[in-house]
Design a protein around this motif. Structure first.
Motif, PDB file in Angstrom:
ATOM      1  N   ALA A   1      66.678 -12.046 -40.283  1.00  0.00           N
ATOM      2  CA  ALA A   1      67.067 -11.477 -41.832  1.00  0.00           C
ATOM      3  C   ALA A   1      65.484 -10.639 -41.715  1.00  0.00           C
ATOM      4  CB  ALA A   1      67.226 -12.313 -43.177  1.00  0.00           C
ATOM      5  N   GLY A   2      64.417 -11.828 -41.485  1.00  0.00           N
ATOM      6  CA  GLY A   2      62.502 -11.026 -40.586  1.00  0.00           C
ATOM      7  C   GLY A   2      62.116  -9.745 -40.375  1.00  0.00           C
ATOM      8  N   GLU A   3      61.349  -9.461 -40.168  1.00  0.00           N
ATOM      9  CA  GLU A   3      60.412  -8.327 -39.710  1.00  0.00           C
ATOM     10  C   GLU A   3      60.393  -8.445 -38.232  1.00  0.00           C
ATOM     11  OE1 GLU A   3      60.919  -5.386 -40.591  1.00  0.00           O
ATOM     12  OE2 GLU A   3      61.640  -5.950 -42.401  1.00  0.00           O
ATOM     13  N   ARG A   4      60.657  -7.662 -37.239  1.00  0.00           N
ATOM     14  CA  ARG A   4      60.590  -7.668 -35.638  1.00  0.00           C
ATOM     15  C   ARG A   4      58.609  -7.479 -35.762  1.00  0.00           C
ATOM     16  NH1 ARG A   4      64.503  -5.109 -31.822  1.00  0.00           N
ATOM     17  NH2 ARG A   4      63.825  -3.413 -32.736  1.00  0.00           N
ATOM     18  N   SER A   5      58.666  -8.300 -34.988  1.00  0.00           N
ATOM     19  CA  SER A   5      57.536  -8.147 -34.274  1.00  0.00           C
ATOM     20  C   SER A   5      57.054  -7.903 -32.671  1.00  0.00           C
ATOM     21  CB  SER A   5      56.137  -8.834 -34.719  1.00  0.00           C
ATOM     22  OG  SER A   5      56.665 -10.419 -33.709  1.00  0.00           O
ATOM     23  N   GLN A   6      56.152  -7.010 -32.064  1.00  0.00           N
ATOM     24  CA  GLN A   6      56.171  -6.983 -30.839  1.00  0.00           C
ATOM     25  C   GLN A   6      54.967  -7.497 -30.109  1.00  0.00           C
ATOM     26  OE1 GLN A   6      57.992  -2.267 -31.048  1.00  0.00           O
ATOM     27  NE2 GLN A   6      59.469  -3.285 -30.166  1.00  0.00           N
ATOM     28  N   ALA A   7      54.637  -7.633 -28.511  1.00  0.00           N
ATOM     29  CA  ALA A   7      53.705  -7.337 -28.170  1.00  0.00           C
ATOM     30  C   ALA A   7      54.017  -6.643 -26.370  1.00  0.00           C
ATOM     31  CB  ALA A   7      53.100  -8.535 -28.184  1.00  0.00           C
ATOM     32  N   TRP A   8      52.585  -6.408 -26.208  1.00  0.00           N
ATOM     33  CA  TRP A   8      53.020  -5.806 -25.355  1.00  0.00           C
ATOM     34  C   TRP A   8      51.780  -6.191 -23.765  1.00  0.00           C
ATOM     35  CZ3 TRP A   8      57.669  -3.486 -24.080  1.00  0.00           C
ATOM     36  CH2 TRP A   8      58.547  -2.749 -25.306  1.00  0.00           C
ATOM     37  N   SER A   9      52.068  -6.509 -22.716  1.00  0.00           N
ATOM     38  CA  SER A   9      51.812  -6.754 -21.819  1.00  0.00           C
ATOM     39  C   SER A   9      50.683  -5.993 -21.215  1.00  0.00           C
ATOM     40  CB  SER A   9      52.044  -7.493 -20.305  1.00  0.00           C
ATOM     41  OG  SER A   9      53.361  -6.701 -19.538  1.00  0.00           O
ATOM     42  N   GLY A  10      50.948  -4.550 -20.651  1.00  0.00           N
ATOM     43  CA  GLY A  10      50.057  -4.355 -19.911  1.00  0.00           C
ATOM     44  C   GLY A  10      50.573  -3.811 -18.711  1.00  0.00           C
TER      45      GLY A  10
ATOM     46  N   GLY B   1      59.193 -22.890 -32.053  1.00  0.00           N
ATOM     47  CA  GLY B   1      59.457 -23.446 -33.718  1.00  0.00           C
ATOM     48  C   GLY B   1      60.434 -22.439 -34.883  1.00  0.00           C
ATOM     49  N   ASP B   2      59.676 -21.914 -35.541  1.00  0.00           N
ATOM     50  CA  ASP B   2      60.748 -21.427 -36.179  1.00  0.00           C
ATOM     51  C   ASP B   2      60.549 -19.731 -35.900  1.00  0.00           C
ATOM     52  OD1 ASP B   2      58.245 -20.275 -37.001  1.00  0.00           O
ATOM     53  OD2 ASP B   2      58.059 -20.634 -39.166  1.00  0.00           O
ATOM     54  N   SER B   3      60.526 -19.134 -34.494  1.00  0.00           N
ATOM     55  CA  SER B   3      60.419 -18.355 -34.589  1.00  0.00           C
ATOM     56  C   SER B   3      60.861 -18.281 -32.335  1.00  0.00           C
ATOM     57  CB  SER B   3      58.954 -17.683 -34.468  1.00  0.00           C
ATOM     58  OG  SER B   3      58.140 -17.833 -35.594  1.00  0.00           O
ATOM     59  N   PHE B   4      61.791 -16.453 -32.247  1.00  0.00           N
ATOM     60  CA  PHE B   4      61.439 -16.397 -30.977  1.00  0.00           C
ATOM     61  C   PHE B   4      61.300 -14.929 -30.418  1.00  0.00           C
ATOM     62  CE2 PHE B   4      64.829 -14.138 -32.794  1.00  0.00           C
ATOM     63  CZ  PHE B   4      65.445 -13.458 -31.874  1.00  0.00           C
ATOM     64  N   ALA B   5      61.191 -14.997 -29.712  1.00  0.00           N
ATOM     65  CA  ALA B   5      60.508 -13.735 -28.550  1.00  0.00           C
ATOM     66  C   ALA B   5      61.480 -13.787 -27.512  1.00  0.00           C
ATOM     67  CB  ALA B   5      58.793 -13.664 -28.195  1.00  0.00           C
ATOM     68  N   TYR B   6      62.499 -11.953 -27.021  1.00  0.00           N
ATOM     69  CA  TYR B   6      63.167 -11.995 -25.816  1.00  0.00           C
ATOM     70  C   TYR B   6      62.160 -10.888 -25.335  1.00  0.00           C
ATOM     71  CZ  TYR B   6      63.191  -8.587 -29.562  1.00  0.00           C
ATOM     72  OH  TYR B   6      63.246  -7.166 -29.710  1.00  0.00           O
ATOM     73  N   LEU B   7      62.547 -10.975 -23.791  1.00  0.00           N
ATOM     74  CA  LEU B   7      61.813 -10.127 -23.045  1.00  0.00           C
ATOM     75  C   LEU B   7      62.428  -8.641 -23.592  1.00  0.00           C
ATOM     76  CD1 LEU B   7      60.033  -9.496 -20.424  1.00  0.00           C
ATOM     77  CD2 LEU B   7      62.099  -9.455 -19.032  1.00  0.00           C
ATOM     78  N   ALA B   8      61.029  -7.440 -23.423  1.00  0.00           N
ATOM     79  CA  ALA B   8      61.533  -5.995 -23.768  1.00  0.00           C
ATOM     80  C   ALA B   8      60.850  -5.143 -22.999  1.00  0.00           C
ATOM     81  CB  ALA B   8      61.060  -5.731 -25.323  1.00  0.00           C
ATOM     82  N   VAL B   9      60.955  -3.921 -23.141  1.00  0.00           N
ATOM     83  CA  VAL B   9      60.272  -3.429 -21.829  1.00  0.00           C
ATOM     84  C   VAL B   9      60.070  -1.624 -22.945  1.00  0.00           C
ATOM     85  CG1 VAL B   9      61.475  -3.952 -19.614  1.00  0.00           C
ATOM     86  CG2 VAL B   9      62.705  -2.623 -21.341  1.00  0.00           C
TER      87      VAL B   9
ATOM     88  N   HIS C   1      56.464 -16.897 -37.207  1.00  0.00           N
ATOM     89  CA  HIS C   1      55.909 -17.140 -36.219  1.00  0.00           C
ATOM     90  C   HIS C   1      56.048 -16.362 -34.678  1.00  0.00           C
ATOM     91  CE1 HIS C   1      54.346 -20.933 -39.013  1.00  0.00           C
ATOM     92  NE2 HIS C   1      53.405 -20.236 -38.367  1.00  0.00           N
ATOM     93  N   GLY C   2      56.390 -15.368 -35.110  1.00  0.00           N
ATOM     94  CA  GLY C   2      56.911 -14.432 -33.832  1.00  0.00           C
ATOM     95  C   GLY C   2      56.097 -14.136 -33.100  1.00  0.00           C
ATOM     96  N   PRO C   3      54.630 -13.031 -33.657  1.00  0.00           N
ATOM     97  CA  PRO C   3      53.591 -13.007 -32.806  1.00  0.00           C
ATOM     98  C   PRO C   3      52.965 -13.718 -31.716  1.00  0.00           C
ATOM     99  CG  PRO C   3      53.382 -12.127 -35.067  1.00  0.00           C
ATOM    100  CD  PRO C   3      54.503 -12.993 -35.532  1.00  0.00           C
TER     101      PRO C   3
END
Length: 409
Positions: A265-274, A323-331, A350-352
């Protein structure tokens, strides 16, 4: 020409076309394996009414039994993986072979490869599967060349002595001691081994008290049943509309999954690897790298109608929980439209941090492991192992798997 003769001739055309495709693609490399695929009528081992173009499709398995819930529990594997595994096992005339996971067709192929002086034993835990395999092998003329055994293959086939090759045709979480014990001194074991949710068909040979890999290929198989079964743990998350995202853990499921309640239900965050890759280039070893070095690693599936469902093509089904967050592989698009950049999308307070953990491992894979293939070894319990540099260790019930990545240089 009778209808039966015409049907046989048409099936033979499909069969020879299949062999030509498998040879051209490099899955078949020996004359004995090519001859076996030309000789055995694959269509006779799938369900009646299966179209010939389906039965002889190089890339597709054909399900032969499902549970009441529609889950496949037995199938005739895709021809490419059957050819690949027989070649991995380095089987030839006169050899003895134990096949774990029966269906009939693969056993018939093995019988053709080992010839009249060889021996094939095919085992399965399901009596319906072994009965069907016996019936079909008899109907196609192979019943006197294959011994079909109804038993839990976790305990081997002690009545049949040792084997030059053991081929496991079901997804295995571990290597049963019986398989190693029945392997001849110079024997080969080929097994679709599941390593923290990522499977490889690995060809092993004996090296004193342990096994070392000779080859490894990406694959997927119906999971093993019986004493060798290993159940995944599923963590199901609901979005604001009640639709589900499921995180599936082979190992290392979170101790307190309730921390993730309401996370979608929360906002999504993103990070990119280069880190980028061209279209059409495999990055399957990145998934294996995650399985080795990303604590909290899991696979992800999404229901129709979720936000992630609408964004298919921008992510892959690999995730990490923190913990209270998860991340998934994005492109996202890169290389002027000729490729993509890897990154991570994430949900939770703690998504970031979760996204950055995944991105760090993408970058580590790019620096350390991208330009070479890993090798594998299996060490039975009780052995002392000096783990070399750049080697991951995955604990199993009966031993450990080591995965060694080439040193960049």
């Amino acid at each position: 020409m009778t209808d039966e003769t015409s049907a046989d001739a048409r099936a033979a055309e499909f069969r020879h076309k299949l062999v030509d495709e498998l040879v051209a693609a490099g899955y078949i490399t020996s004359a004995e394996v090519a001859a076996a695929f030309r000789a055995v009528p694959r269509h006779a081992f799938v369900l009646p009414g299966t179209p010939l173009d389906v039965a002889y499709n190089a890339d597709n398995s054909v399900v032969t039994k499902t549970t009441e819930h529609g889950v496949a529990v037995s199938s005739v594997s895709a021809p490419f993986i059957q050819a690949l595994m027989i070649e991995q096992a380095e089987i030839g005339p006169g050899m003895s072979v134990l096949e774990i996971g029966s269906g009939g067709y693969n056993a018939a192929l093995l019988a053709e490869v080992v010839g009249p002086e060889g021996r094939v034993v095919s085992m399965d835990i399901d009596p319906e599967v072994t009965d069907r395999a016996s019936t079909l092998l008899d109907a196609t003329g192979y019943s006197n060349r294959v011994s079909v055994v109804w038993a839990d293959a976790e305990h081997g086939a002690p009545d049949f002595g040792t084997f030059d090759a053991v081929i496991v045709t079901v997804g295995a979480w571990d290597i049963a001691p019986a398989w190693r014990e029945q392997l001849a001194a110079k024997g080969r074991l080929v097994v679709p081994l599941r390593m923290n949710g990522v499977t490889r068909s690995i060809g092993f040979r004996r090296d004193n008290d342990h096994l070392v890999s000779t080859s490894a290929k990406v694959c997927g198989f119906v999971a093993m049943q019986g004493d060798g079964e290993h159940a995944d743990r599923d963590l199901t998350l609901s979005d604001r509309r009640g639709r589900k995202v499921t995180l599936r853990f082979d190992d290392g499921a979170p101790d307190n999954p309730g921390l993730l309640d309401g996370v979608l239900a929360g906002e999504r965050s993103q990070a990119w690897s280069g880190v980028t890759i061209k279209h059409g280039v495999s990055f399957a070893d990145l998934h294996l790298w995650f399985a080795c070095y990303l604590p909290g690693f899991c696979r992800m599936t999404v229901d129709d109608g979720t936000d992630l469902d609408r964004e298919r093509g921008t992510w892959f089904p690999f995730a990490v929980v923190r913990g209270d967050s998860f991340a998934y592989l994005a492109v996202r698009p890169a290389l002027g439209g000729g490729g993509v950049e890897f990154g991570a999308g994430a949900y939770g307070l703690h998504g970031p941090q979760a996204a950055n953990a995944m991105v760090e491992q993408i970058q580590a894979w790019d620096r350390q492991a991208r330009r070479g293939e890993p090798t594998f070894a299996y060490w039975p319990s009780g052995r002392h192992v000096d783990v070399p540099e750049r080697t991951a260790v995955l604990e199993k019930r009966h031993g450990i798997v080591t995965i060694s990545w080439p040193v960049a240089g």
